[in-house]
Design a protein around this motif. Structure first.
Motif, PDB file in Angstrom:
ATOM      1  N   GLY A 190     -15.529  32.074  17.299  1.00 55.19           N
ATOM      2  CA  GLY A 190     -15.459  32.560  18.671  1.00 55.19           C
ATOM      3  C   GLY A 190     -15.076  34.027  18.727  1.00 55.19           C
ATOM      4  N   ARG A 191     -15.243  34.597  19.895  1.00 58.39           N
ATOM      5  CA  ARG A 191     -14.969  36.025  20.076  1.00 58.39           C
ATOM      6  C   ARG A 191     -13.487  36.375  19.913  1.00 58.39           C
ATOM      7  NH1 ARG A 191     -19.390  38.653  23.263  1.00 58.39           N
ATOM      8  NH2 ARG A 191     -20.874  37.003  23.640  1.00 58.39           N
ATOM      9  N   SER A 192     -12.600  35.414  20.113  1.00 57.24           N
ATOM     10  CA  SER A 192     -11.172  35.721  20.039  1.00 57.24           C
ATOM     11  C   SER A 192     -10.655  35.791  18.605  1.00 57.24           C
ATOM     12  CB  SER A 192     -10.375  34.675  20.821  1.00 57.24           C
ATOM     13  OG  SER A 192     -10.524  33.405  20.217  1.00 57.24           O
ATOM     14  N   ILE A 193     -11.480  35.437  17.642  1.00 54.71           N
ATOM     15  CA  ILE A 193     -11.068  35.445  16.237  1.00 54.71           C
ATOM     16  C   ILE A 193     -11.466  36.776  15.598  1.00 54.71           C
ATOM     17  CG2 ILE A 193     -11.385  34.340  13.977  1.00 54.71           C
ATOM     18  CD1 ILE A 193      -9.968  32.517  15.910  1.00 54.71           C
ATOM     19  N   ASP A 194     -10.513  37.448  14.983  1.00 59.01           N
ATOM     20  CA  ASP A 194     -10.796  38.650  14.199  1.00 59.01           C
ATOM     21  C   ASP A 194     -11.255  38.169  12.826  1.00 59.01           C
ATOM     22  OD1 ASP A 194     -10.831  40.984  12.684  1.00 59.01           O
ATOM     23  OD2 ASP A 194      -8.662  41.299  12.802  1.00 59.01           O
ATOM     24  N   THR A 195     -12.552  37.995  12.666  1.00 61.14           N
ATOM     25  CA  THR A 195     -13.084  37.389  11.437  1.00 61.14           C
ATOM     26  C   THR A 195     -12.879  38.272  10.217  1.00 61.14           C
ATOM     27  OG1 THR A 195     -15.301  38.167  12.039  1.00 61.14           O
ATOM     28  CG2 THR A 195     -14.735  35.891  12.599  1.00 61.14           C
ATOM     29  N   GLU A 196     -12.929  39.575  10.382  1.00 65.42           N
ATOM     30  CA  GLU A 196     -12.690  40.455   9.225  1.00 65.42           C
ATOM     31  C   GLU A 196     -11.235  40.365   8.775  1.00 65.42           C
ATOM     32  OE1 GLU A 196     -14.216  44.365   9.930  1.00 65.42           O
ATOM     33  OE2 GLU A 196     -16.268  43.613  10.158  1.00 65.42           O
ATOM     34  N   GLY A 197     -10.313  40.321   9.735  1.00 66.08           N
ATOM     35  CA  GLY A 197      -8.906  40.138   9.401  1.00 66.08           C
ATOM     36  C   GLY A 197      -8.649  38.771   8.794  1.00 66.08           C
ATOM     37  N   LEU A 198      -9.298  37.752   9.346  1.00 67.50           N
ATOM     38  CA  LEU A 198      -9.169  36.395   8.815  1.00 67.50           C
ATOM     39  C   LEU A 198      -9.630  36.338   7.364  1.00 67.50           C
ATOM     40  CD1 LEU A 198      -8.687  33.319   9.141  1.00 67.50           C
ATOM     41  CD2 LEU A 198     -11.033  33.180  10.035  1.00 67.50           C
ATOM     42  N   ALA A 199     -10.761  36.975   7.067  1.00 61.13           N
ATOM     43  CA  ALA A 199     -11.290  36.987   5.701  1.00 61.13           C
ATOM     44  C   ALA A 199     -10.290  37.624   4.743  1.00 61.13           C
ATOM     45  CB  ALA A 199     -12.624  37.725   5.665  1.00 61.13           C
ATOM     46  N   ALA A 200      -9.714  38.744   5.136  1.00 60.52           N
ATOM     47  CA  ALA A 200      -8.758  39.438   4.278  1.00 60.52           C
ATOM     48  C   ALA A 200      -7.492  38.615   4.050  1.00 60.52           C
ATOM     49  CB  ALA A 200      -8.406  40.793   4.892  1.00 60.52           C
ATOM     50  N   ILE A 201      -6.965  38.038   5.116  1.00 60.18           N
ATOM     51  CA  ILE A 201      -5.748  37.220   4.997  1.00 60.18           C
ATOM     52  C   ILE A 201      -6.005  35.970   4.165  1.00 60.18           C
ATOM     53  CG2 ILE A 201      -4.146  35.765   6.316  1.00 60.18           C
ATOM     54  CD1 ILE A 201      -4.428  37.900   8.575  1.00 60.18           C
ATOM     55  N   ALA A 202      -7.137  35.326   4.394  1.00 59.84           N
ATOM     56  CA  ALA A 202      -7.475  34.111   3.645  1.00 59.84           C
ATOM     57  C   ALA A 202      -7.626  34.417   2.157  1.00 59.84           C
ATOM     58  CB  ALA A 202      -8.749  33.482   4.201  1.00 59.84           C
ATOM     59  N   ALA A 203      -8.246  35.544   1.829  1.00 59.19           N
ATOM     60  CA  ALA A 203      -8.410  35.926   0.421  1.00 59.19           C
ATOM     61  C   ALA A 203      -7.061  36.183  -0.235  1.00 59.19           C
ATOM     62  CB  ALA A 203      -9.311  37.142   0.306  1.00 59.19           C
ATOM     63  N   ALA A 204      -6.181  36.871   0.491  1.00 61.84           N
ATOM     64  CA  ALA A 204      -4.842  37.131  -0.050  1.00 61.84           C
ATOM     65  C   ALA A 204      -4.092  35.818  -0.259  1.00 61.84           C
ATOM     66  CB  ALA A 204      -4.067  38.050   0.882  1.00 61.84           C
ATOM     67  N   GLY A 205      -4.141  34.938   0.728  1.00 64.56           N
ATOM     68  CA  GLY A 205      -3.465  33.646   0.618  1.00 64.56           C
ATOM     69  C   GLY A 205      -4.026  32.795  -0.514  1.00 64.56           C
ATOM     70  N   LEU A 206      -5.341  32.803  -0.650  1.00 63.42           N
ATOM     71  CA  LEU A 206      -5.962  32.033  -1.720  1.00 63.42           C
ATOM     72  C   LEU A 206      -5.553  32.576  -3.086  1.00 63.42           C
ATOM     73  CD1 LEU A 206      -7.951  29.648  -2.138  1.00 63.42           C
ATOM     74  CD2 LEU A 206      -9.725  31.380  -2.447  1.00 63.42           C
ATOM     75  N   GLY A 207      -5.465  33.897  -3.193  1.00 55.44           N
ATOM     76  CA  GLY A 207      -5.018  34.497  -4.446  1.00 55.44           C
ATOM     77  C   GLY A 207      -3.601  34.073  -4.803  1.00 55.44           C
ATOM     78  N   VAL A 208      -2.710  34.074  -3.824  1.00 52.83           N
ATOM     79  CA  VAL A 208      -1.324  33.634  -4.056  1.00 52.83           C
ATOM     80  C   VAL A 208      -1.300  32.148  -4.425  1.00 52.83           C
ATOM     81  CG1 VAL A 208       0.913  33.248  -2.948  1.00 52.83           C
ATOM     82  CG2 VAL A 208      -0.290  35.414  -2.604  1.00 52.83           C
ATOM     83  N   ALA A 209      -2.072  31.346  -3.721  1.00 54.65           N
ATOM     84  CA  ALA A 209      -2.114  29.906  -4.015  1.00 54.65           C
ATOM     85  C   ALA A 209      -2.627  29.657  -5.430  1.00 54.65           C
ATOM     86  CB  ALA A 209      -2.976  29.187  -2.986  1.00 54.65           C
ATOM     87  N   ARG A 210      -3.671  30.384  -5.837  1.00 56.08           N
ATOM     88  CA  ARG A 210      -4.209  30.219  -7.195  1.00 56.08           C
ATOM     89  C   ARG A 210      -3.158  30.587  -8.242  1.00 56.08           C
ATOM     90  NH1 ARG A 210     -10.411  32.275  -6.538  1.00 56.08           N
ATOM     91  NH2 ARG A 210     -11.324  30.203  -6.681  1.00 56.08           N
ATOM     92  N   ARG A 211      -2.456  31.678  -8.004  1.00 53.63           N
ATOM     93  CA  ARG A 211      -1.424  32.096  -8.960  1.00 53.63           C
ATOM     94  C   ARG A 211      -0.276  31.099  -9.010  1.00 53.63           C
ATOM     95  NH1 ARG A 211      -0.211  38.328  -9.138  1.00 53.63           N
ATOM     96  NH2 ARG A 211       0.953  37.508 -10.898  1.00 53.63           N
TER      97      ARG A 211
END
Length: 130
Positions: free
Chosen positions: A38-59
């Motif tokens: 939806g328009r209310s989601i900052d998808t570029e910010g979401l992508a960056a945060i999700a990648a950072a979180g996934l990296g921490v989870a993997r580690r």
């Protein structure tokens, strides 16, 4: 990569599983590849945060010798965000409301991730015939 096939797959997933509100695919470096949101989601910010979180989870999983990471889920008062690795190249983010059945989502996702991975790498998808 066939961008339209990727978007079609993302829309199909949202339509098939009750409770999914938004989806996004990003590279592991956090750059947005595609979004069905939806328009209310900052998808570029979401992508960056999700990648950072996934990296921490993997580690965390690696440091605690818990095997291979399958997913990362964050729960909020109005739903959840689940992040799934797509091989070593990308990640798939699913945002859901309170009606999302996470057990069903986790059960249904392995073939979805295979199809997304095949689209991203331009390989023949598992269900396609030569």
């Amino acid at each position: 990569m066939n961008q339209q096939k990727l978007v079609d797959e993302m829309q199909h997933i949202r339509e098939e599983l009750t409770g999914i509100t938004d989806t996004a695919v990003a590279a592991v470096d956090g750059l947005l590849i595609a979004a069905d949101a939806g328009r209310s989601i900052d998808t570029e910010g979401l992508a960056a945060i999700a990648a950072a979180g996934l990296g921490v989870a993997r580690r965390t999983v690696a440091a605690t010798e818990r095997g291979e990471l399958h997913r990362m889920v964050a729960y909020g008062s109005q739903g959840c965000a689940a992040v799934y690795p797509v091989g070593d190249i990308a990640l798939f983010v699913v945002l859901g409301d309170e009606g999302l059945d996470l057990d069903l989502l986790h059960e249904e996702f392995p073939p979805v991730l295979e199809r997304i991975g095949a689209i991203l790498t331009d390989e023949q998808e598992p269900d396609e015939q030569p």
